[in-house]
Structure formats: C-alpha cells, structure tokens
Design an enzyme around this catalytic site. Structure first.
Site, PDB file in Angstrom:
ATOM      1  CG  ASP A   8      35.490  39.447 -63.058  1.00  0.00           C
ATOM      2  OD1 ASP A   8      35.247  40.656 -62.927  1.00  0.00           O
ATOM      3  OD2 ASP A   8      35.333  38.617 -62.144  1.00  0.00           O
ATOM      4  CG  ASP A  10      37.710  40.331 -56.523  1.00  0.00           C
ATOM      5  OD1 ASP A  10      38.820  39.859 -56.245  1.00  0.00           O
ATOM      6  OD2 ASP A  10      36.855  40.613 -55.673  1.00  0.00           O
ATOM      7  N   GLY A  45      30.607  39.296 -58.160  1.00  0.00           N
ATOM      8  CA  GLY A  45      30.391  39.744 -59.532  1.00  0.00           C
ATOM      9  C   GLY A  45      29.418  40.898 -59.713  1.00  0.00           C
ATOM     10  CB  ILE A  46      26.481  42.154 -58.137  1.00  0.00           C
ATOM     11  CG1 ILE A  46      26.590  42.023 -56.612  1.00  0.00           C
ATOM     12  CG2 ILE A  46      25.903  40.881 -58.744  1.00  0.00           C
ATOM     13  CD1 ILE A  46      25.243  41.833 -55.920  1.00  0.00           C
ATOM     14  NE  ARG A  48      31.724  51.006 -54.317  1.00  0.00           N
ATOM     15  CZ  ARG A  48      32.218  52.084 -54.925  1.00  0.00           C
ATOM     16  NH1 ARG A  48      31.718  53.274 -54.662  1.00  0.00           N
ATOM     17  NH2 ARG A  48      33.218  51.985 -55.775  1.00  0.00           N
ATOM     18  CB  SER A 115      36.111  46.623 -59.450  1.00  0.00           C
ATOM     19  OG  SER A 115      36.861  47.496 -58.623  1.00  0.00           O
ATOM     20  CG  ASN A 117      37.793  50.989 -55.942  1.00  0.00           C
ATOM     21  OD1 ASN A 117      37.934  52.203 -55.862  1.00  0.00           O
ATOM     22  ND2 ASN A 117      36.844  50.346 -55.296  1.00  0.00           N
ATOM     23  CG  ASP A 169      35.303  35.044 -60.001  1.00  0.00           C
ATOM     24  OD1 ASP A 169      35.388  34.995 -58.759  1.00  0.00           O
ATOM     25  OD2 ASP A 169      34.938  36.071 -60.618  1.00  0.00           O
TER      26      ASP A 169
END
Length: 219
Positions: A8, A10, A45-46, A48, A115, A117, A169
């Site tokens: 992952d 972030d 974790g989800i 946008r 993400s 991005n 995380d």
C-alpha cells in the site's frame, strides 16, 4: 515460496494522511459539513468516492452523483497541489531501506494503492524504480476491502497470491489481502491491523529480516 511483495502507499511508504485530512477539512468547511479526526479515520484505505460518501453520511447529506463527483474532484485538486511540496525525504522511516533491500535480493515488487495519484507521489519520492508494477485507483473498479487491487498486482507480477506478502496500514487493506489469499503484514496499532499475519507498530520495525523470521517456512 515468497517471490513478491505488494505495498500500500499511504501509511506504508509515505504518509500523506495529513495532506488528505487538510484537503477534506477545507472542502468540508466550505460546505458547512462537520469533519474531524474521528471521521477522517474512517477514510483510511478507501477510495475518494467512498470517502466523500462516508463524510456525507456522517452529515446526513444527500447529493446527486454529478455534484458528488464535482466535490470529490475539488478535494483532489486541493490535495494534488499540496503534493508539489513532497520530496525524497518524505519516506516513512524504514520504507526506502526495505524497498532497497528487496531490490538487491531480487524480489518482485508492486504497489497496490487505492490512490489515483500514486504515480505523482512516487515521482515526488523518486521511488518509481523500486516497483515492477504500479496498481492504483485507476487499475481496478472495486476498492478495498475487495482484493481486486492486490489480485491485479500479483497477476501483473506473474505470481499467485500465496507467493506474495502484502504490506498494509488499514483494516480494510488487511481484509482485502485476506480475501485474496495473500500473506499480510500490518503496519499500525493492534486494534486496526491486529488481524494481519504479523503486525509491526512502524515500518522501521518491519525489516526484511523480521518478515523472513516470521514467514521462515516460506523463504
């Protein structure tokens, strides 16, 4: 045998959580919505679009789909602009060292992030070269806790899920790893990622040696 690692982004490789929080907070303030750290934790974790729906539900707000997309895009613009200030110093402690170690030992490495991005963040960190495959919010339709992003990453690596270890995380991220039959490493507190195969408080503790020691029968 373990042949691949899927990360992952972030909260594992870097921490853009504060940037996300600031962007959501700015949008919520403009809309007159309540938004605080407790609500923000539910967004971990989800995607946008799922995130803005959580915030709307918290505020008892109903909007048409076009407006929701417009607001989610506005939040993203605020967030993306803040990414310009990220540098190679913004890895979480231990993350760059682990990625470097995996490269030197010849493991396959992929990103599995919700993400959209992710590429921008990896470029700011100068981290693109660490990854054989980049799976992000543009790669699959169903976000975590569906296992799709990790299945996408393992398929592109040419590996079966049971030959990969996922680093996450978020509670929903560990749920996704388990749903896809991946081995899992949780980064964070027991109450959030205690259901992972092994858990570390921080990435600094999650060295390759420590991971190999736990999964010793798989290396």
């Amino acid at each position: 045998m373990i042949k691949g690692f899927i990360f992952d982004l972030d909260g594992v490789i870097t921490d853009t959580a504060e940037l996300h929080y600031d962007a959501w907070k700015k949008l919520a303030d403009e809309m007159g919505w309540e938004f605080d750290r407790e609500v923000n934790e539910k967004l971990r974790g989800i995607s946008r679009m799922d995130s803005i729906k959580v915030i709307m539900d918290h505020n008892g707000v109903s909007l048409n789909e076009d407006t929701i997309v417009e607001l989610a895009t506005k939040k993203n613009d605020i967030y993306v602009n803040s990414l310009d200030d990220m540098t190679q110093e913004d890895y979480l402690p231990g993350a760059r060292e682990l990625l470097t170690h995996l490269r030197s030992e010849g493991f396959s490495v992929a990103l599995g992030s919700a993400s959209k991005n992710a590429n921008k963040v990896l470029k700011q960190l100068n981290a693109i070269h660490f990854f054989d495959v980049i799976g992000d919010g543009n790669s699959v339709t169903n976000s975590k806790p569906a296992p799709d992003i990790f299945l996408f990453a393992s398929e592109k690596l040419g590996l079966r899920p049971e030959n990969c270890i996922v680093f996450e995380d978020a509670e929903k991220g560990i749920d996704a790893a388990k749903a896809g039959n991946f081995h899992s490493v949780g980064i964070g507190p027991e109450e959030r990622v205690g259901h992972a195969d092994i858990r570390f408080d921080t990435m600094k503790e999650a060295t390759l040696f420590a991971v190999k020691s736990h999964f010793k029968d798989l290396f």
